[in-house]
Scaffold this active site. Structure first.
Site, PDB file in Angstrom:
ATOM      1  N   PHE A   1      65.739  55.660 105.605  1.00  0.00           N
ATOM      2  CA  PHE A   1      64.512  55.109 105.452  1.00  0.00           C
ATOM      3  C   PHE A   1      65.029  54.363 106.956  1.00  0.00           C
ATOM      4  O   PHE A   1      63.741  54.041 107.980  1.00  0.00           O
ATOM      5  CB  PHE A   1      64.709  53.671 104.348  1.00  0.00           C
ATOM      6  N   ASP A   2      66.476  54.144 106.726  1.00  0.00           N
ATOM      7  CA  ASP A   2      66.895  53.185 108.528  1.00  0.00           C
ATOM      8  C   ASP A   2      66.743  53.943 109.346  1.00  0.00           C
ATOM      9  O   ASP A   2      66.630  53.515 110.683  1.00  0.00           O
ATOM     10  CB  ASP A   2      68.193  52.935 107.854  1.00  0.00           C
TER      11      ASP A   2
ATOM     12  N   GLU B   1      52.655  34.852  79.748  1.00  0.00           N
ATOM     13  CA  GLU B   1      53.343  35.343  80.704  1.00  0.00           C
ATOM     14  C   GLU B   1      54.582  34.375  80.622  1.00  0.00           C
ATOM     15  O   GLU B   1      55.114  33.097  79.660  1.00  0.00           O
ATOM     16  CB  GLU B   1      53.325  34.820  81.854  1.00  0.00           C
TER      17      GLU B   1
ATOM     18  N   LYS C   1      56.952  32.303  82.752  1.00  0.00           N
ATOM     19  CA  LYS C   1      57.453  30.894  83.457  1.00  0.00           C
ATOM     20  C   LYS C   1      58.774  31.564  84.683  1.00  0.00           C
ATOM     21  O   LYS C   1      59.845  30.978  83.981  1.00  0.00           O
ATOM     22  CB  LYS C   1      56.992  29.972  83.094  1.00  0.00           C
TER      23      LYS C   1
ATOM     24  N   ASP D   1      60.970  30.913  87.399  1.00  0.00           N
ATOM     25  CA  ASP D   1      61.486  30.049  87.850  1.00  0.00           C
ATOM     26  C   ASP D   1      62.239  29.323  89.284  1.00  0.00           C
ATOM     27  O   ASP D   1      63.302  29.969  89.593  1.00  0.00           O
ATOM     28  CB  ASP D   1      63.251  28.862  86.960  1.00  0.00           C
TER      29      ASP D   1
ATOM     30  N   GLU E   1      55.199  33.002  93.101  1.00  0.00           N
ATOM     31  CA  GLU E   1      56.987  32.386  92.206  1.00  0.00           C
ATOM     32  C   GLU E   1      57.360  33.277  93.784  1.00  0.00           C
ATOM     33  O   GLU E   1      57.562  34.383  93.192  1.00  0.00           O
ATOM     34  CB  GLU E   1      57.459  32.520  91.238  1.00  0.00           C
TER      35      GLU E   1
ATOM     36  N   TYR F   1      51.108  35.937  90.075  1.00  0.00           N
ATOM     37  CA  TYR F   1      50.275  35.882  89.013  1.00  0.00           C
ATOM     38  C   TYR F   1      49.223  35.352  88.592  1.00  0.00           C
ATOM     39  O   TYR F   1      48.866  35.350  87.439  1.00  0.00           O
ATOM     40  CB  TYR F   1      51.543  34.927  88.102  1.00  0.00           C
TER      41      TYR F   1
ATOM     42  N   LYS G   1      58.414  25.462  77.835  1.00  0.00           N
ATOM     43  CA  LYS G   1      59.369  25.729  78.372  1.00  0.00           C
ATOM     44  C   LYS G   1      61.116  25.574  77.286  1.00  0.00           C
ATOM     45  O   LYS G   1      61.050  25.556  75.791  1.00  0.00           O
ATOM     46  CB  LYS G   1      60.049  24.470  79.306  1.00  0.00           C
TER      47      LYS G   1
ATOM     48  N   CYS H   1      97.052  12.092  94.861  1.00  0.00           N
ATOM     49  CA  CYS H   1      97.429  13.850  94.436  1.00  0.00           C
ATOM     50  C   CYS H   1      98.177  14.179  93.462  1.00  0.00           C
ATOM     51  O   CYS H   1      99.433  14.252  93.588  1.00  0.00           O
ATOM     52  CB  CYS H   1      97.912  14.138  96.257  1.00  0.00           C
TER      53      CYS H   1
ATOM     54  N   CYS I   1     100.628  16.473  95.535  1.00  0.00           N
ATOM     55  CA  CYS I   1     101.809  16.282  96.434  1.00  0.00           C
ATOM     56  C   CYS I   1     102.478  14.578  96.132  1.00  0.00           C
ATOM     57  O   CYS I   1     102.859  13.909  96.841  1.00  0.00           O
ATOM     58  CB  CYS I   1     101.768  16.162  97.896  1.00  0.00           C
TER      59      CYS I   1
ATOM     60  N   CYS J   1      93.052  14.566  99.446  1.00  0.00           N
ATOM     61  CA  CYS J   1      94.111  13.834  99.750  1.00  0.00           C
ATOM     62  C   CYS J   1      94.273  13.913 100.923  1.00  0.00           C
ATOM     63  O   CYS J   1      94.259  14.884 101.856  1.00  0.00           O
ATOM     64  CB  CYS J   1      95.084  14.923  99.103  1.00  0.00           C
TER      65      CYS J   1
ATOM     66  N   CYS K   1     100.444  18.904 102.228  1.00  0.00           N
ATOM     67  CA  CYS K   1     100.076  19.119 100.416  1.00  0.00           C
ATOM     68  C   CYS K   1     100.136  21.132  99.958  1.00  0.00           C
ATOM     69  O   CYS K   1      99.133  21.098 100.690  1.00  0.00           O
ATOM     70  CB  CYS K   1      99.010  18.550 100.546  1.00  0.00           C
TER      71      CYS K   1
HETATM   72  S1  IVH Z   1      49.955  29.411  87.098  1.00  0.00           S
HETATM   73  C1  IVH Z   1      46.641  26.950  86.821  1.00  0.00           C
HETATM   74  N1  IVH Z   1      51.635  30.885  85.902  1.00  0.00           N
HETATM   75  O1  IVH Z   1      55.103  26.855  86.743  1.00  0.00           O
HETATM   76  C2  IVH Z   1      47.096  27.703  87.083  1.00  0.00           C
HETATM   77  N2  IVH Z   1      52.676  29.267  86.932  1.00  0.00           N
HETATM   78  O2  IVH Z   1      53.862  23.854  85.987  1.00  0.00           O
HETATM   79  C3  IVH Z   1      49.092  28.030  88.007  1.00  0.00           C
HETATM   80  N3  IVH Z   1      55.434  29.719  87.331  1.00  0.00           N
HETATM   81  O3  IVH Z   1      53.294  25.874  89.973  1.00  0.00           O
HETATM   82  C4  IVH Z   1      49.910  27.561  87.673  1.00  0.00           C
HETATM   83  N4  IVH Z   1      55.151  31.029  85.980  1.00  0.00           N
HETATM   84  O4  IVH Z   1      55.286  27.848  90.288  1.00  0.00           O
HETATM   85  C5  IVH Z   1      51.891  29.874  87.068  1.00  0.00           C
HETATM   86  N5  IVH Z   1      53.223  33.065  85.219  1.00  0.00           N
HETATM   87  C6  IVH Z   1      53.017  31.453  85.764  1.00  0.00           C
HETATM   88  C7  IVH Z   1      54.231  30.999  86.518  1.00  0.00           C
HETATM   89  C8  IVH Z   1      53.952  29.703  86.692  1.00  0.00           C
HETATM   90  C9  IVH Z   1      56.118  30.522  86.903  1.00  0.00           C
HETATM   91  C10 IVH Z   1      55.251  27.755  87.592  1.00  0.00           C
HETATM   92  C11 IVH Z   1      54.110  27.519  89.246  1.00  0.00           C
HETATM   93  C12 IVH Z   1      54.029  26.458  88.615  1.00  0.00           C
HETATM   94  C13 IVH Z   1      54.411  26.071  87.767  1.00  0.00           C
HETATM   95  C14 IVH Z   1      53.021  24.921  86.540  1.00  0.00           C
END
Ligand code: IVH
Length: 670
Positions: free
Chosen positions: A34-35, A111, A113, A115, A172, A224, A311, A408, A411, A426, A432
């Site tokens: 690849f490189d 789905e 969520k 982070d 995300e 998503y 959550k 400290c 020391c 310190c 120290c």
């Molecule tokens: S849908 C109108 N799907 O969670 C629908 N959001 O509090 C908008 N997020 O701002 C979002 N995983 O940053 C959706 N599977 C997922 C997600 C997701 C993470 C985040 C996203 C959104 C926040 C919503």
């Protein structure tokens, strides 16, 4: 095949390999192969600036050019979701949807969520044209150049993939755990503040001014939501499947649920198993699948009525606080650490938690013998979040309120707190022990002098035996000092002395970093070394002269200036120099001094050499590369397609533009 065709072919192949490697996790060629293709492409591209393509796979490596972000108005607002931590709310959501749809059957798409931070991507004719952060929901930052370095984001979709001509896809941006841990380990080694969680790290990274930094940090993205006129009737679940076929990374863990029970099965499964995922998740998202039903349900002012986020609760444990100890780092910063009865939390046993600083200790109102709550939410570093005050009544073991140390612990020097800083220090930096040892450990570390036959244990041992007090003492060590009384550690002693000898070849910029000057990381050390070229010149520099260096502001300049006026530091530097450690930039590499002391900005594309080759040439002739134009810029090496904002700035400041040909003449390289 001519070079133009070869470029187009390489781009196509590399796009495909990227997809196989990063999205499908099923590469068909080796990294080396690849490189090699990438190298070939970059060389051909350098020869054919007329074929420049902002979406070439070569943009993945990023650039050091500073991107000021433009603001972009979202085509449709980026809303957030209603959040809940309660299962009852999930049931209530389900009931509301059922009632809102008048009893018609419906499906809920479940789905993960993710982070991280949300991103909106726009594609036109299969090509990524724009990437925008959420911003305030109505207007976001154009972070296209940074997003292009994320390998799971396709720059170009395969021909005939069936995607609409124009569409928006949202998702995300995340920093995978592995990248996050590596990044924090590097930051820890440099005593820089750690990122609390991958989300903060991802968001700090995506907003970086340099896409080269973004490329190094290895972000990832899951998509998503898909929006396109042609797809208006397609259910959400099918849209995501289609997006996956076009080449996007979507989650492989999406399920359709037809009852509340199926939703809870999904929630329970992922509450248990989410820690096995390579990226952070903080809950699950439930979305009504059918677009007509979504429309019928509509929106509140802030969020859709057809979706909700459940959550996961942060995991929390309760345990006994035994003791608070104070740790002294190489900079003298004193960190309070809670020592607790071991407790199981989110898959690991927790015994210690940083209390960060005096303000946090005070706000928690901790007493020895308290029962405390420890949490590890997105934060992988355990935190004490509170005290079980009810358990104080009748707790015979309850001790005194925790006081921050006044002296400290190592020391005995009285601690100081500088105005505007949260930490206590310190001040006995030259006596120290943990500070002395910490500085030696930094000196030998990989990015500094890289003396890997020594480690913290050997440093500790030599220190305790009175053999070393600072880094310069290392170079006086003799084999016979190091081996045991009966010569039993002869071989390892020899290896240490050899490695020290070898480290005398480490370039000046790393020596400068190794000295551990506060606020001088690798990048600043490099700039300082290139600017001043020798320790002698650096020591002679006034504070104003220091400020002229790229990336150096008041704080760094003040720190460097003070460091080089401290007697103990000067003494150490002189002993290091006497031992043969590099105290200047190697001169012999210079091809000439024709650009001596000149700051040059390279901009645009070139035909005779690549940009990087020009940058190397500038340095080889004694000049300095700088990223942005200022009144100190000597000239701009201007290629084809130089950005209009740069041109304007150059004109305003009266900085001359030098063409490729003229530049080569200046260097006599014609
Ligand atoms: S849908 C109108 N799907 O969670 C629908 N959001 O509090 C908008 N997020 O701002 C979002 N995983 O940053 C959706 N599977 C997922 C997600 C997701 C993470 C985040 C996203 C959104 C926040 C919503």
């Amino acid at each position: 095949m001519n070079e133009t065709q070869r470029i187009l072919q390489l781009r196509k192949e590399l796009h495909e390999h990227n997809h196989r490697y990063y999205v499908e996790n099923a590469p068909v060629i080796s990294d080396q192969a690849f490189d090699a293709l990438m190298d070939e492409l970059m060389q051909l591209e350098a020869r054919h600036p007329e074929l420049a393509d902002p979406n070439s796979p070569s943009v993945r490596v990023g650039s050091d050019l500073s991107h000021e972000f433009n603001q972009v108005v979202h085509a449709r607002p980026m809303l957030s979701l209603g959040n809940t931590y309660s299962r009852a709310d999930v049931e209530a959501f389900y009931q509301r949807v059922a009632e809102g749809l008048g009893g018609a059957p419906f499906e809920i798409c479940c789905e993960l969520k993710f982070d991280g931070l949300s991103i909106s991507l726009h594609y036109e004719h299969r090509r990524l044209v724009l990437a925008v952060t959420r911003g305030d929901g109505a207007v976001g930052d154009d972070v296209t150049e940074n997003v292009k370095t994320i390998r799971t984001v396709p720059l170009e979709l395969p021909e005939g993939c069936g995607c609409p001509e124009s569409f928006e896809i949202r998702g995300e941006v995340l920093m995978p755990w592995a990248s996050f841990e590596r990044l924090n380990a590097e930051r820890e080694a440099r005593e820089e503040p750690l990122f609390a969680n991958p989300r903060n790290a991802a968001s700090g990274t995506l907003k970086s001014k340099s896409s080269a930094v973004v490329a190094q940090r290895r972000l990832d993205a899951y998509l998503y939501q898909v929006y396109a006129d042609e797809l208006a009737a397609l259910p959400h679940f099918e849209r995501l499947q289609a997006a996956r076929r076009w080449g996007f990374q979507t989650s492989g863990h999406i399920r359709l649920a037809r009852s509340v029970d199926e939703i809870f099965d999904y929630i329970d499964y992922w509450d248990q198993h989410r820690r096995e995922l390579p990226v952070a998740t903080d809950g699950i998202v439930l979305k009504v699948n059918d677009p007509a039903q979504q429309q019928a349900l509509g929106f509140t002012a802030k969020s859709p009525r057809w979706a909700i986020a459940y959550k996961f609760k942060a995991e929390r444990a309760r345990t006994l606080l035994r003791e608070v100890t104070f740790q002294v780092g190489r900079t003298g910063a004193v960190t309070p650490v809670a020592n607790m009865d071991p407790v199981q939390l989110a898959g690991t046993v927790v015994r210690r938690a940083s209390l960060h600083n005096a303000d946090i200790v005070r706000s928690l109102d901790l007493h020895l013998g308290d029962y405390v709550y420890v949490e590890k939410a997105g934060e992988i570093i355990p935190q004490i979040v509170g005290v079980d005050t009810e358990a104080r009544a009748g707790n015979v073991a309850l001790g005194a309120p925790v006081q921050f140390a006044t002296h400290c612990p190592e020391c005995g020097a009285p601690l100081v707190r500088y105005p505007g800083e949260a930490a206590h220090y310190c001040p006995a930096s030259s006596t120290c022990p943990p500070q002395l040892k910490g500085r030696i450990e930094h000196f030998i570390s990989r990015d500094a002098m890289n003396i890997d036959t020594l480690g913290p244990e050997t440093v500790d041992d030599y220190f305790e035996r009175g053999l070393i007090r600072d880094a310069a003492d290392l170079y006086r060590l003799r084999v016979e000092d190091l081996c045991g009384p009966d010569g039993n550690r002869l071989r390892s002693a020899q290896r240490v002395v050899e490695a020290l000898e070898e480290s005398k070849g480490v370039p000046f910029e790393r020596v400068l970093y190794a000295l551990g000057i506060r606020f001088v990381g690798k990048v600043v050390a490099k700039s300082l070394a290139r600017h001043f070229r020798s320790m002698q010149a650096l020591r002679a520099a006034t504070a104003e002269a220091l400020l002229e260096v790229e990336g150096v502001g008041d704080t760094i300049a003040g720190s460097v200036y003070a460091f080089l006026r401290d007697e103990a530091n000067i003494d150490q530097i002189e002993r290091l120099a006497a031992a043969g450690v590099q105290m200047e930039v190697e001169q012999k590499a210079l091809a000439s001094q024709r650009l001596e002391g000149q700051s040059v900005v390279v901009s645009g594309t070139f035909s005779r050499h690549s940009r990087d080759e020009y940058k190397q040439l500038i340095e080889a002739h004694g000049g300095k590369n700088v990223g942005s134009i200022s009144k100190k810029t000597a000239f701009i090496l201007a290629g084809e397609a130089m950005g209009p904002s740069k041109r304007e700035k150059a004109e305003k400041l009266g900085i001359p533009l030098v063409s490729e040909e003229d530049f080569l003449k200046i260097l006599g390289e014609e």
